[in-house]
Design an enzyme around this catalytic site. Structure first.
Site, PDB file in Angstrom:
ATOM      1  N   THR A   9       0.894  -1.186   0.126  1.00 45.80           N
ATOM      2  CA  THR A   9       0.177   0.017   0.039  1.00 45.80           C
ATOM      3  C   THR A   9       0.853   1.293   0.056  1.00 45.80           C
ATOM      4  OG1 THR A   9      -1.622   1.153   1.173  1.00 45.80           O
ATOM      5  CG2 THR A   9      -0.396  -0.062   2.748  1.00 45.80           C
ATOM      6  N   ASN A  11      -0.547   4.079   1.339  1.00 43.77           N
ATOM      7  CA  ASN A  11      -0.936   4.736   2.034  1.00 43.77           C
ATOM      8  C   ASN A  11      -0.827   4.277   3.657  1.00 43.77           C
ATOM      9  OD1 ASN A  11      -3.280   5.413   4.210  1.00 43.77           O
ATOM     10  ND2 ASN A  11      -4.854   5.332   2.549  1.00 43.77           N
ATOM     11  N   ASP A  67      -8.627  -2.725  -0.570  1.00 44.21           N
ATOM     12  CA  ASP A  67      -9.316  -1.621  -1.343  1.00 44.21           C
ATOM     13  C   ASP A  67     -10.460  -1.552  -0.522  1.00 44.21           C
ATOM     14  OD1 ASP A  67      -8.931  -0.504  -3.798  1.00 44.21           O
ATOM     15  OD2 ASP A  67     -11.050  -0.899  -3.770  1.00 44.21           O
TER      16      ASP A  67
HETATM   17  P1  IMP Z   1      -8.049   2.702  -1.951  1.00 44.60           P
HETATM   18  O1  IMP Z   1      -8.542   1.699  -1.242  1.00 44.60           O
HETATM   19  O2  IMP Z   1      -6.951   3.252  -1.995  1.00 44.60           O
HETATM   20  O3  IMP Z   1      -8.849   2.885  -3.481  1.00 44.60           O
HETATM   21  O4  IMP Z   1      -8.672   4.181  -1.341  1.00 44.60           O
HETATM   22  C1  IMP Z   1     -10.017   3.979  -0.711  1.00 44.60           C
HETATM   23  C2  IMP Z   1     -10.379   5.479  -0.455  1.00 44.60           C
HETATM   24  O5  IMP Z   1     -11.621   5.354   0.579  1.00 44.60           O
HETATM   25  C3  IMP Z   1      -9.467   6.388   0.493  1.00 44.60           C
HETATM   26  O6  IMP Z   1      -8.592   7.111  -0.222  1.00 44.60           O
HETATM   27  C4  IMP Z   1     -10.298   7.109   1.288  1.00 44.60           C
HETATM   28  O7  IMP Z   1     -10.576   8.430   0.689  1.00 44.60           O
HETATM   29  C5  IMP Z   1     -11.514   6.072   1.718  1.00 44.60           C
HETATM   30  N1  IMP Z   1     -11.278   5.287   2.759  1.00 44.60           N
HETATM   31  C6  IMP Z   1     -11.188   3.940   2.762  1.00 44.60           C
HETATM   32  N2  IMP Z   1     -10.980   3.482   4.008  1.00 44.60           N
HETATM   33  C7  IMP Z   1     -10.747   4.533   4.916  1.00 44.60           C
HETATM   34  C8  IMP Z   1     -10.836   4.554   6.260  1.00 44.60           C
HETATM   35  O8  IMP Z   1     -10.551   3.759   7.044  1.00 44.60           O
HETATM   36  N3  IMP Z   1     -10.896   5.878   6.733  1.00 44.60           N
HETATM   37  C9  IMP Z   1     -11.207   7.075   5.892  1.00 44.60           C
HETATM   38  N4  IMP Z   1     -11.199   6.989   4.588  1.00 44.60           N
HETATM   39  C10 IMP Z   1     -11.085   5.786   4.086  1.00 44.60           C
END
Ligand code: IMP
Length: 188
Positions: A9, A11, A67
């Site tokens: 990830t 993130n 995701d």
């Molecule tokens: P991805 O899973 O990288 O596609 O991103 C999911 C997006 O959903 C993130 O950028 C957040 O904006 C939102 N998101 C997913 N999970 C969370 C969480 O636990 N807290 C806050 N936002 C979330």
């Protein structure tokens, strides 16, 4: 021998939550801080499986990807699988604007984890948490839409007002992780 899990990830917030839960169960966690291509789909499980297969080809077995998305009932489930894009473009403020004057504040976070074991077998685990959207952002912790998400089972604080440990008591991601731990025989 301890399992080694390669968490893929870009993130840091996701890494911290996943690392906290998995390492406390004795798993060795390695952070692969990379972005993997994401399929366009309405189905989080389908998206994460495609990313997982790509990660497995690059980094081998033991990869874990997640995701997730925020699904707002009054907006027909938007932004859902497009949450990362919506967060980058209109952000928390933009989403609150879309919700101005809307009485029904219900929202769900959903998570799908893909784990591909050292022998190449693929598993998907999902988790959800129901909550309501706050009128104003509160708190500085977490990431993404955490400042406006109040979990229904909590005490009224947003996820951003909680510690990582507190968020992990309720979160969609934690619920998907619980299923993974069970699959690995690491619960109880
Ligand atoms: P991805 O899973 O990288 O596609 O991103 C999911 C997006 O959903 C993130 O950028 C957040 O904006 C939102 N998101 C997913 N999970 C969370 C969480 O636990 N807290 C806050 N936002 C979330």
């Amino acid at each position: 021998m301890a399992h080694v899990v390669k968490i893929v990830t870009s993130n840091p917030g996701k890494w911290e939550e996943l690392y906290t839960m998995l390492s406390s169960r004795g798993l060795d966690c390695i952070w692969i801080r990379e972005r993997v291509r994401e399929l366009q789909s309405e189905d989080l499980a389908e998206i994460v499986l495609a990313s997982g297969i790509e990660a497995y080809e690059k980094w081998g077995g033991g990869v874990l990807l997640e995701d997730s998305g925020l699904f707002v009932t009054a907006l027909g489930g938007f932004p859902g699988p497009y949450s990362a894009y919506v967060f980058r473009t209109i952000g928390v403020k933009g989403l609150l604007k879309l919700m101005e004057g809307v009485q029904d504040r219900e929202a769900w976070f959903k998570s799908a984890i893909c784990y591909i074991s050292p022998d190449g077998s693929q598993s998907i685990f999902t988790g959800e948490v129901k909550g309501i959207l706050a009128a104003e952002p509160r708190g500085t912790g977490g990431f993404g839409f955490d400042p406006i998400f109040i979990p229904a089972e909590g005490d009224g604080r947003t996820f951003a007002q909680m510690t990582v440990g507190e968020k992990n008591l309720y979160s969609h991601r934690a619920r998907a992780v619980q299923k993974l731990l069970k699959h690995l025989g690491l619960t109880g």
